[in-house]
Design an enzyme around this catalytic site. Structure first.
Site, PDB file in Angstrom:
ATOM      1  N   GLY A 191       0.795  -1.235   0.000  1.00 54.68           N
ATOM      2  CA  GLY A 191       0.000   0.000   0.000  1.00 54.68           C
ATOM      3  C   GLY A 191       0.816   1.268   0.000  1.00 54.68           C
ATOM      4  N   LYS A 205       3.020 -10.488  -4.154  1.00 58.21           N
ATOM      5  CA  LYS A 205       3.907  -9.420  -3.681  1.00 58.21           C
ATOM      6  C   LYS A 205       5.325  -9.945  -3.496  1.00 58.21           C
ATOM      7  CE  LYS A 205       0.032  -7.019  -1.542  1.00 58.21           C
ATOM      8  NZ  LYS A 205      -0.827  -6.977  -0.337  1.00 58.21           N
TER       9      LYS A 205
END
Lengths: 430, 430
Positions: B136, B207
């Site tokens: 994020g 990720k």
């Protein structure tokens, strides 16, 4: 894709950081070339004492004439790791004039003359990068300048000096006093023989000025930063902090005022709750907590000093500057468009922990409470302890302007029943 | 200095993230313009359901024809916050073909097709930025790609999924079981109705692939990442962890082999010591720990998801891409020059915590210890607990290859005296 003419780096200074920069440039030359898109080579190393052998740097690269080195004209990047104001400042501006970009680790110079250095860089179409100047290896300048460029930063609060964090951590964990902890830090090489720049927070204040300028897109001079060292912090303060579920850290705090119309920057010891991420930053580590409008709370943690970590930050900048040169472009320059005024410490709003030595007789608390009320400082908690005719009062306030607190303390000192103000410490991070 | 023709941004998707990007672009237009050096405007917003009103986005900007929007030819930056593989992939490559750079938050697509997207960007001279795809708002991609470009990263270990960290944190602090904690996460909006992507670690694996590729300058495909979800973690595991002074986190771990010749990437639950900085990452926060040769240990911490934090990361990239365009340059592209092979999970070397249900009779420990020895797995500690004719053995090993541990467990299951393997968990961060 790879061009063969190498980019040339001149190194000013070859101490703990510089020698590590030189070493990595040699041992990791292939990686650096691949990441830049062109080979990069060390073209010269300016030192004060050429007789002092430096591991790995070929003798023919060493010179005592730093000015001639930066004037050579074929240098792409000058790495300045001398520190101090002069001759670093003149060498940097000379480098710009002679077509080189500059990577610097010099927080004192950037805090004092950042604006004019940026102007010189822009005038000559060169880059000025300085990731290593604040918090060593921790990527901080680039995240603030670039990653958060689409956000609004409201607060930067950090532990930006490893020496003082080491000392405070020792005091916290061992119960040692300040001088004992300083002695240990000196013996272990964490503190210099003259620790003034660290313990009186000159170093942290320079970093606060740099961080505030970047975070708020304005100019913050070193003189704008309120500075209070940590030599007065006592074992008793740590005991008080523990009773509140806190520890004590030397914090650099840059804040945007609630109305957005001004900013403040300050460095002082403060109590912070043990639950705050900064409370668990141990030994000589650094960490910086950033609050941004959209991103929320971020923290960056790592070694704040040392040859290798600082060299890592320097070389990250060298790669960036080299890439810019291959692109015939420059990176972001100074961003000071908001021109926000810097308010004085009196306007900072925070909480306070105050220890008073008072007479052990009825009515003292009422007197003290009246003084706080008269100055508009609201009390959160009071703890009263009597012992042998003497007593202590520990007052923790709600948030109040620093000026109101100063006025309160001045008035408290005039009370007959207050024998002394044992300590005043700000409480942050709540 | 400021040019007047605005840079044009097309937004693909206007959900939680997209609407926040649009809002900030409008409310902070002046700041963005000052930081970029030119005004930037929202030129169009492609959505699936135009009837669903989106706060603040003018109706005339909304279209259902995303393809026509990216083909317009006057768009400078396409922001892709649709997610998923298609139509996102086709829209991104179409954007490159029509002269736009791309900012994406799409971890699944980047993990699967990062290399071909980079190639398309380079072919058309465009930028591909994706800070928001991992962790994020936490600046992580840029620090790894740029700040650490002069260093050698050996390890990246992080909590990169907020949903599962929230669940594990609840289990840790309240003693709740997995389903109870999942229910709470769902009720509070931290988990989606179908939590598979999070709890089975597909999200974290994507990720990990992205982080490993960047950290080691090589290509790591999603299939290269060993993946183990956290649905099997029990309250008993947390009790065992506590006895060891540990907690349990779902970790994404990318490592360079000791000999430097290969890398590994994996996602699984693991015990980590409470003293490790990742242990204190609470609720839905993310944090990534990076070990680099020169920089040492760094940690990046912050909110890993949510509309505003993700929008902050997206807009940081938009500013960077816009600056590049004004410079007529592009930022760093794919860096995969090392071409290091990715080893399988069997070659990962780590420690293990194994709970066995065994018969409560003499000689069991000797049998079990023999099996470990036969597979070359050295035992650090053993704890034996008897209760009502049954007993449990808790074994903690020294570092051993994962394949050796698997062989050990297989052989243990065949012992008459071993009634079951209650849990196997890796121990990291020591």
């Amino acid at each position: 894709m790879m061009r063969t003419r190498p980019l040339k780096v001149a190194l000013l200074g070859c101490g703990v950081v510089g020698s590590e920069v030189a070493r990595i440039m040699t041992t990791h030359a292939d990686d650096l070339a691949a990441r830049i898109g062109a080979p990069v080579e060390l073209a010269g190393v300016a030192v004060r004492r050429p007789d002092k052998v430096r591991g790995g740097v070929p003798a023919e690269l060493i010179t005592t004439d730093a000015t001639a080195l930066v004037k050579r004209g074929d240098i792409d990047v000058v790495v300045e790791v001398i520190g101090g104001i002069e001759p670093a400042r003149t060498l940097i501006t000379t480098a710009f004039e002679h077509g080189a970009s500059v990577v610097s680790a010099n927080k004192a110079l950037l805090a004092q003359d950042g604006a004019s250095l940026y102007a010189a860089a822009e005038q000559h179409g060169q880059d000025l990068y300085y990731e290593a100047a604040v918090a060593g290896a921790i990527p901080l300048i680039r995240p603030l300048r670039e990653s958060l460029a689409g956000d609004k930063i409201n607060r930067v609060m950090g532990i930006v000096n490893g020496t003082t964090n080491f000392i405070l951590d020792k005091m916290d964990t061992s119960g040692a006093g300040y001088s004992e902890a300083l002695d240990e830090a000196t013996a272990l090489g964490y503190a210099e023989a003259d620790p003034t720049a660290d313990v009186e927070a000159f170093d942290a204040a320079a970093k606060a000025a740099i961080l505030a300028g970047i975070a708020f897109h304005t100019r913050v001079r070193l003189d704008d930063v309120y500075r209070e060292g940590m030599t007065e912090v006592t074992a008793a303060d740590f005991a008080s902090a523990k009773e509140m579920g806190c520890t004590i850290k030397l914090l650099a705090i840059c804040e945007r005022a609630a109305d957005g119309g001004s900013v403040t920057a300050r460095v002082h010891p403060a109590m912070i709750p043990l639950s705050h991420p900064l409370a668990s930053v141990r030994e000589a580590y650094n960490a910086v907590f950033v609050e941004a409008e959209a991103a929320g709370q971020l923290m960056f943690y790592g070694p704040g000093a040392g040859g290798s970590p600082t060299a890592s930050a320097v070389l990250g900048d060298v790669v960036a500057v080299c890439r810019n040169r291959l692109n015939e472009a420059t990176g972001p320059g100074e961003s000071a468009y908001t021109q926000l005024p810097v308010s004085s410490m009196g306007e900072v709003v925070t909480r306070y922990h105050i220890s008073l030595d008072v007479a052990d007789k009825p009515g003292v608390l009422a007197q003290v409470a009246t003084v706080f009320a008269e100055h508009g400082v609201s009390i959160d908690t009071v703890r009263q302890q009597g012992k042998d005719g003497e007593a202590s009062l520990v007052v923790v306030t709600h948030r109040a302007p620093d000026a109101a607190l100063s006025g309160t303390v001045e008035a408290l000192r005039k009370l007959d029943t207050v024998r002394g103000v044992a300590s005043i410490m700000r409480v942050e991070g709540e």
